[in-house]
Design an enzyme around this catalytic site. Structure first.
Site, PDB file in Angstrom:
ATOM      1  N   CYS A 174       1.047  -1.057  -0.041  1.00 21.75           N
ATOM      2  CA  CYS A 174      -0.187   0.286  -0.025  1.00 21.75           C
ATOM      3  C   CYS A 174       0.910   0.748   0.110  1.00 21.75           C
ATOM      4  O   CYS A 174       2.136   1.496  -0.116  1.00 21.75           O
ATOM      5  CB  CYS A 174      -0.604   0.002   1.111  1.00 21.75           C
ATOM      6  SG  CYS A 174      -0.184   0.114   2.837  1.00 21.75           S
ATOM      7  N   SER A 175      -0.042   1.880   0.411  1.00 21.63           N
ATOM      8  CA  SER A 175       0.784   3.567   0.353  1.00 21.63           C
ATOM      9  C   SER A 175       2.752   3.540   1.442  1.00 21.63           C
ATOM     10  O   SER A 175       3.779   4.036   0.741  1.00 21.63           O
ATOM     11  CB  SER A 175       0.319   4.955   0.434  1.00 21.63           C
ATOM     12  OG  SER A 175      -0.681   4.906  -0.492  1.00 21.63           O
TER      13      SER A 175
END
Length: 236
Positions: A174-175
């Protein structure tokens, strides 16, 4: 005072009141960390909405596995030996050992930039439905200035299963990444979208699940290969 005709209908506690705009919900059932619960104290006047009322109960749906508390998720991740790898190790595993990077960010972020060869299945999506609960959630997000509120993607596992079998070697990204490792400030680590996704994968029988430490923010920051949507479409 409610009219006697309406008194026969059970009404739950109001979670949002906006001078005529009323969303009814059982605020005791909403986790205090959610925007809906935070907005429950909102009491300012909204004269433009005086004629509009939502009478149906905005009852929160039953808790899904993704909403389990972080302690439960972390225990299973550790039990199943879900390993965290840094971005350079992830790139090596992708190139040399046929690992697949599963990018669980929203589709728009994936299209902007992602590791070449990565697969995108978003774990959260824009709120789609218009039930009383969804309307209340939209209002709560808007209260914080967020006009693109998200919800758990109910088709996450189904979508992953259509792309990857249970023996696939997966690095979930994810980020920001999150972590299961304890620290002085975070004795139980820190939850993230990729760790929630990893939890759902092992819960549903995936056997080779890894987690990208530092997230894709670190991947791009370190100048590792990146592709955009146009380039990805050409590859296909």
């Amino acid at each position: 005072m409610l009219a006697s005709a309406a008194a026969a209908t059970a009404i739950t506690k109001p979670s949002l009141s906006c001078s005529g705009l009323r969303f009814s919900s059982d605020i005791n059932s909403i986790p205090p960390s959610t925007p809906v619960a935070a907005a429950a104290g909102f009491r300012s006047s909204c004269s433009a909405a005086r004629s509009f009322r939502v009478r149906s109960a905005a009852t929160k749906p039953a808790k899904s596995p993704a909403e389990e508390d972080w302690k439960t998720k972390r225990e299973l991740l550790l039990q199943k030996r879900v390993r965290s790898v840094d971005v350079k190790e992830a790139l090596r595993l992708q190139k040399e050992n046929n690992f697949v990077i599963l990018d669980v960010r929203p589709e728009a972020e994936f299209k902007e930039a992602h590791p070449p060869g990565a697969i995108n299945v978003q774990i959260y999506r824009l709120i789609k439905e218009w039930t009383a609960w969804d309307i209340a959630r939209r209002a709560a997000f808007a209260f914080f200035g967020i006009f693109s509120g998200t919800e758990e993607n109910p088709e996450f596992i189904q979508s992953v299963e259509s792309k990857l079998d249970k023996d696939a070697k997966i690095i979930v990204a994810c980020s920001t990444g999150g972590t299961t490792k304890p620290s002085q400030n975070l004795p139980e680590g820190q939850q993230s979208r990729s760790l929630i996704a990893a939890y759902l994968l092992v819960l549903n029988g995936y056997k080779n699940v890894y987690h990208l430490e530092g997230g894709l923010y670190t991947w791009f920051k370190e100048g590792l290969p990146a592709a955009a949507a146009a380039a990805a479409e050409e590859e296909e």
